[in-house]
Design an enzyme around this catalytic site. Structure first.
Site, PDB file in Angstrom:
ATOM      1  N   ASP A 105       0.864  -1.178   0.000  1.00  0.00           N
ATOM      2  CA  ASP A 105       0.000   0.000   0.000  1.00  0.00           C
ATOM      3  C   ASP A 105       0.905   1.234   0.000  1.00  0.00           C
ATOM      4  O   ASP A 105       2.127   1.118   0.092  1.00  0.00           O
ATOM      5  CB  ASP A 105      -0.969  -0.029   1.189  1.00  0.00           C
ATOM      6  CG  ASP A 105      -0.246   0.117   2.515  1.00  0.00           C
ATOM      7  OD1 ASP A 105       0.984   0.283   2.516  1.00  0.00           O
ATOM      8  OD2 ASP A 105      -0.915   0.045   3.556  1.00  0.00           O
ATOM      9  N   ASP A 279      -8.215  -7.053   0.058  1.00  0.00           N
ATOM     10  CA  ASP A 279      -7.361  -7.368   1.203  1.00  0.00           C
ATOM     11  C   ASP A 279      -8.100  -6.980   2.469  1.00  0.00           C
ATOM     12  O   ASP A 279      -8.975  -6.115   2.432  1.00  0.00           O
ATOM     13  CB  ASP A 279      -6.071  -6.541   1.155  1.00  0.00           C
ATOM     14  CG  ASP A 279      -6.349  -5.089   1.505  1.00  0.00           C
ATOM     15  OD1 ASP A 279      -6.938  -4.382   0.663  1.00  0.00           O
ATOM     16  OD2 ASP A 279      -6.029  -4.656   2.631  1.00  0.00           O
ATOM     17  N   CYS A 317     -13.106 -28.220   6.271  1.00  0.00           N
ATOM     18  CA  CYS A 317     -11.834 -27.523   6.063  1.00  0.00           C
ATOM     19  C   CYS A 317     -10.653 -28.485   6.201  1.00  0.00           C
ATOM     20  O   CYS A 317     -10.639 -29.348   7.071  1.00  0.00           O
ATOM     21  CB  CYS A 317     -11.713 -26.396   7.092  1.00  0.00           C
ATOM     22  SG  CYS A 317     -10.198 -25.447   6.941  1.00  0.00           S
ATOM     23  N   CYS A 319      -7.445 -27.317   6.544  1.00  0.00           N
ATOM     24  CA  CYS A 319      -6.297 -26.531   7.015  1.00  0.00           C
ATOM     25  C   CYS A 319      -5.562 -27.304   8.111  1.00  0.00           C
ATOM     26  O   CYS A 319      -6.088 -28.283   8.658  1.00  0.00           O
ATOM     27  CB  CYS A 319      -6.760 -25.174   7.518  1.00  0.00           C
ATOM     28  SG  CYS A 319      -7.311 -25.185   9.227  1.00  0.00           S
ATOM     29  N   CYS A 322      -7.688 -27.809  11.305  1.00  0.00           N
ATOM     30  CA  CYS A 322      -8.816 -28.740  11.225  1.00  0.00           C
ATOM     31  C   CYS A 322      -8.366 -30.171  10.964  1.00  0.00           C
ATOM     32  O   CYS A 322      -9.073 -31.124  11.300  1.00  0.00           O
ATOM     33  CB  CYS A 322      -9.794 -28.279  10.150  1.00  0.00           C
ATOM     34  SG  CYS A 322     -10.575 -26.712  10.585  1.00  0.00           S
ATOM     35  N   HIS A 348      -6.531 -21.165   9.954  1.00  0.00           N
ATOM     36  CA  HIS A 348      -7.875 -21.598   9.578  1.00  0.00           C
ATOM     37  C   HIS A 348      -8.666 -20.442   8.939  1.00  0.00           C
ATOM     38  O   HIS A 348      -9.280 -20.613   7.881  1.00  0.00           O
ATOM     39  CB  HIS A 348      -8.634 -22.145  10.787  1.00  0.00           C
ATOM     40  CG  HIS A 348     -10.072 -22.341  10.498  1.00  0.00           C
ATOM     41  ND1 HIS A 348     -10.543 -23.444   9.822  1.00  0.00           N
ATOM     42  CD2 HIS A 348     -11.146 -21.526  10.689  1.00  0.00           C
ATOM     43  CE1 HIS A 348     -11.851 -23.307   9.635  1.00  0.00           C
ATOM     44  NE2 HIS A 348     -12.237 -22.155  10.146  1.00  0.00           N
TER      45      HIS A 348
HETATM   46 ZN   LIG Z   1      -9.589 -25.188   9.146  1.00  0.00          ZN
END
Ligand SMILES: [Zn+2]
Length: 387
Positions: A105, A279, A317, A319, A322, A348
């Site tokens: 930015d 963003d 999920c 990730c 998880c 996550h």
């Molecule tokens: Zn997750």
């Protein structure tokens, strides 16, 4: 629609903007943006690495959950550790160990959002007090260009005036005037190697001023265009309505960046209106409050109902949080202020938003964004009712 998709698929990126639209669905677009550190498939969510790090998450982990491009912060990196120091050590990519695309930015948003520290605005630039030591500092478009060149980002942003919602119209008009004046000066400054420069249109939700700003900034000619000055305190309806009429005023051929949106509903709304990049600190900030973004809504892990909950944060999920850990365990980590809890929630939440965005891209390619969005909003709304 299929014919149109076939027609534009495989289009090569524009040699100047690096951007190519590869599919459309209503006003929404899927595309690719070519940068010096690789291609970004859009729509793309950009995790925010304010101080040269996405808080608590390693670059390899960011890559692993689907991050394509990171956002770095000109204001903060200029003061700590200093953009000269970062340049000396090979630029921001090398300094922070991320070899993918980086957008920086311009510092404008920080300077204007930290309003207590603002001292004076004139045609040359802005005088303010640094949040680090209170020392008087000054930003100009020329300095913003130099800092971003030192950082070596792939996409630099123009230094703009970003007033909050609700300021008198005269102040909004002055922001539009200065933003144009400064964009013209920054455009003439030297850039980092292969660095793209995006212009920013201001004007809040005022149709006439927004239109004027877009015309002026597009008239100067940049590699991509951002809608700044939205998501600054106006109502959500006003923000989405302004996006709906403002996005089509930007060139079809260039990437469009909505600055500062990252909640699941908001992402889908701006994608549908023709935005390519966005963003927000929301996924990591939400993690720091001990909450998870899920298809069951926002889960506050401090809540006692999770104390014996063996399920992952989100059943759908994949990730790292998880894949291995229960809500009960993460709740325990958060309550004990263990660092791993913050990291797992950040991973996550980022993946949730990145997956939602990747799913929207795939839906645009199939011509099914409306259904994808309706289904996602229904699931989130049902969760909100249950909560
Ligand atoms: Zn997750």
């Amino acid at each position: 629609m299929l014919i149109q998709v076939l027609f534009i698929r495989g289009r090569v990126p524009d040699p100047v903007s690096g951007f190519a639209v590869t599919a459309t669905d209503g006003a929404a677009r899927a595309g690719t943006l070519r940068t010096a550190h690789g291609e970004i498939r859009t729509p793309a969510f950009m995790p925010v690495g304010t101080k040269g790090t996405v808080k608590s998450v390693d670059p390899d982990e960011l890559r692993g959950i689907g991050t394509q491009v990171l956002l770095g912060n000109t204001y903060h990196l200029h003061f700590r550790p200093g953009d000269d120091l970062i340049a000396e050590l090979g630029g921001l990519h090398s300094f922070m160990g991320w070899d993918g695309p980086i957008l920086t930015d311009s510092g404008g948003f920080q300077v204007f959002s930290l309003r207590d520290t603002l001292a004076a605005v004139d045609d040359e630039g802005v005088t303010f007090r640094s949040v680090y030591d209170g020392a008087e500092a000054r930003f100009t478009p020329e300095l913003s260009a130099r800092i971003q060149s030192n950082l070596g980002s792939d996409i630099a942003m123009c230094f703009d005036v970003c007033p909050p919602a609700g300021v008198p119209r005269a102040e909004l008009e002055e922001a539009v005037r200065l933003t144009r004046l400064w964009a013209e000066r920054q455009r003439a400054e030297p850039r980092g190697e292969g660095q793209l420069l995006f212009g920013i249109a201001q004007g809040g939700a005022d149709p006439e001023l927004r239109r004027r700003s877009i015309e002026e900034i597009v008239g100067l000619g940049f590699d991509g265009y951002a809608l700044g000055g939205l998501a600054v305190g106006e109502s959500r309806d006003e923000m989405f309505e302004a996006t709906a009429w403002a996005a089509p005023l930007l060139p079809q051929t260039h990437a469009r960046y909505f600055m500062g949106i990252g909640d699941p509903e908001g992402i889908l709304e701006v994608i549908e209106r023709g935005i390519d990049m966005f963003d927000c600190v929301l996924p990591t900030r939400t993690a720091r409050t001990g909450s998870a973004l899920t298809w069951e809504g926002r889960l506050n892990l401090r809540n006692a109902r999770f104390a014996r909950d063996p399920r992952p944060l989100d059943e759908d999920c994949a990730c790292p949080a998880c894949a291995r850990f229960s809500r009960a365990y993460i709740r325990h980590l958060i309550n004990q202020q263990e660092l791993l809890g913050l990291r797992l929630l950040s991973l996550h939440n980022l993946r949730f938003v990145l997956e939602l965005t990747a799913g929207a891209r795939a839906a645009i390619e199939r011509g099914e964004l409306a259904g994808y969005k309706a289904n996602a909003l229904d699931r989130l709304a049902a969760a909100a009712l249950e909560a």
